[in-house]
Write a protein that holds these residues in place. Structure first.
Motif, PDB file in Angstrom:
ATOM      1  N   GLY A 154       3.758  -4.656 -16.670  1.00 36.03           N
ATOM      2  CA  GLY A 154       4.526  -3.994 -15.631  1.00 36.03           C
ATOM      3  C   GLY A 154       5.612  -3.091 -16.177  1.00 36.03           C
ATOM      4  O   GLY A 154       6.056  -3.217 -17.319  1.00 36.03           O
ATOM      5  N   ALA A 162       4.717  -6.352 -10.049  1.00 33.88           N
ATOM      6  CA  ALA A 162       3.577  -5.433 -10.022  1.00 33.88           C
ATOM      7  C   ALA A 162       2.429  -5.949 -10.882  1.00 33.88           C
ATOM      8  O   ALA A 162       1.268  -5.940 -10.453  1.00 33.88           O
ATOM      9  CB  ALA A 162       4.015  -4.051 -10.500  1.00 33.88           C
ATOM     10  N   ALA A 166      -1.270  -7.140  -9.472  1.00 31.71           N
ATOM     11  CA  ALA A 166      -2.510  -6.483  -9.889  1.00 31.71           C
ATOM     12  C   ALA A 166      -3.546  -7.506 -10.329  1.00 31.71           C
ATOM     13  O   ALA A 166      -4.723  -7.440  -9.948  1.00 31.71           O
ATOM     14  CB  ALA A 166      -2.229  -5.495 -11.015  1.00 31.71           C
ATOM     15  N   VAL A 198      -0.186  -3.572  -5.869  1.00 33.80           N
ATOM     16  CA  VAL A 198       0.966  -3.099  -6.628  1.00 33.80           C
ATOM     17  C   VAL A 198       1.914  -2.310  -5.727  1.00 33.80           C
ATOM     18  O   VAL A 198       3.135  -2.467  -5.786  1.00 33.80           O
ATOM     19  CB  VAL A 198       0.506  -2.239  -7.823  1.00 33.80           C
ATOM     20  N   THR A 213       2.303  -0.776 -13.029  1.00 33.84           N
ATOM     21  CA  THR A 213       1.747  -1.642 -14.059  1.00 33.84           C
ATOM     22  C   THR A 213       0.487  -1.029 -14.650  1.00 33.84           C
ATOM     23  O   THR A 213      -0.202  -0.240 -13.998  1.00 33.84           O
ATOM     24  CB  THR A 213       1.410  -3.033 -13.485  1.00 33.84           C
TER      25      THR A 213
END
Length: 358
Positions: A154, A162, A166, A198, A213
């Motif tokens: 991230g 983030a 993901a 995200v 990310t």
């Protein structure tokens, strides 16, 4: 020598009269003189060299806007610009070549006329992540399961959220089946869901701007590993004692290397070495590299965040992957190597061994 008619100039420059009229309208190659009554164009002999350059650049597929820029430069800068354009064209071609190989390989395996007699394969895996010795928080996420292997790194104030979002968005791949002929669609959908996750994680934080990310993941299909790659995490393959890097960094510095602007040695200390050109969130391009890798008994895969290769040479990575008997030990030793080199960044590793037998 006097001015050339458009026909004579077209012959000398290897451009058609139609192309010359278009380039005049675009301001790329205006004639030396235009008759105010008839509108007939005439060109100076010293324009032939520029016209031939335009013709060659068009044969390379260069857009007209970029050709206009090249023609405005001196010879040295024009040469660098052409080199940069072609490096990008080759990179785009390589990405399409990988996609073609992916499609061909997957479709051939879906062909009922193709039979497989090889022994069944499975994977053994381990994952680990460490904050390092400098950073206050760990923005990496690492995951390893029976089908999904993933590392995300991230960035921004919400980087930890983030990267976690993901990877979490891909975990359904552990249990959901892949429809016949649908692997590429599954991966594309997974990337889209990760991007949405995200974005949601970024909006949930107090500093959404700049939050994003990288994401590098591999999906085990039983005989192959399908790769999804965005950013600068890496995948290495140890096969028959040789170490191969099978991802390409999506960074400003890697682009500069590809274009011949700097050397790999200069990249190591470049101030923009961590700046991404592709990522999930943060306003970057989210186009993923997709590849399909045939697995073999004895293969060992490493997925890692950039906190490892930034400070640990490939030779040392290869030594650990060669010597460590189990994935868990390889992960521990690789993290220890990064921290032993100063641990300036978070470091995450996933190691997976391909073994015969269910």
């Amino acid at each position: 020598m006097g001015l050339l008619t458009i026909g004579a100039f077209a012959k000398a420059s290897r451009l058609s009269p139609k192309a010359l009229r278009l380039y005049d309208e675009l301001g790329l190659l205006p004639p030396a003189h235009v008759d105010p009554v008839t509108g007939y164009r005439r060109y100076a002999p010293d324009q032939v060299e520029r016209a031939r350059l335009v013709a060659w650049l068009r044969r390379l597929g260069m857009p007209l806007v970029r050709i206009r820029h090249v023609c405005s430069l001196d010879a040295r800068d024009a040469a660098q610009e052409i080199r940069s354009f072609w490096a990008r064209a080759e990179a785009d071609f390589a990405a399409r070549r990988d996609l073609v190989a992916f499609l061909v390989g997957h479709l051939e395996r879906e062909d009922p006329a193709v039979t497989t007699t090889a022994s069944p394969l499975s994977i053994r895996y381990a994952a680990g992540s460490d904050v390092g010795l400098v950073r206050e928080a760990n923005q990496d996420t690492a995951y390893a399961g029976s089908r999904l292997l993933a590392v995300a790194d991230g960035c921004g104030d919400g980087g930890a959220r983030a990267s976690a979002a993901a990877v979490e968005a891909l975990k359904y791949l552990e249990t959901d089946g892949i429809p016949a002929g649908g692997l590429l669609d599954v991966l594309a959908d997974a990337v889209e869901q990760a991007e949405q996750a995200v974005d949601g994680a970024a909006r949930a934080g107090s500093a959404a701007e700049g939050t994003g990310t990288t994401l590098t993941a591999m999906l085990w299909t039983g005989s192959q590993l399908a790769l999804v790659h965005i950013g600068d995490c890496r995948v290495y393959l140890l096969r028959d004692g040789e170490l191969f890097r099978i991802t390409h960094d999506h960074t400003v510095v890697q682009t500069m290397i590809d274009e011949g602007r700097i050397s790999p040695e200069e990249a190591a200390s470049h101030p923009q070495r961590s700046m991404l050109v592709r990522a999930l969130g943060s306003g970057a391009d989210a186009t993923a590299d997709l590849r399909l890798h045939d697995a073999g008994d004895g293969d060992r895969y490493l997925l890692c965040s950039d906190g490892l290769p930034t400070v640990v040479p490939d030779g040392e990575i290869q030594q650990v992957l060669t010597d460590a008997p189990e994935p868990e030990r390889a992960v521990r030793e690789l993290v220890a190597l990064a921290n032993g080199a100063g641990g300036p960044d978070n470091v995450s590793c996933v190691v997976a061994d391909v073994v015969a037998g269910a």
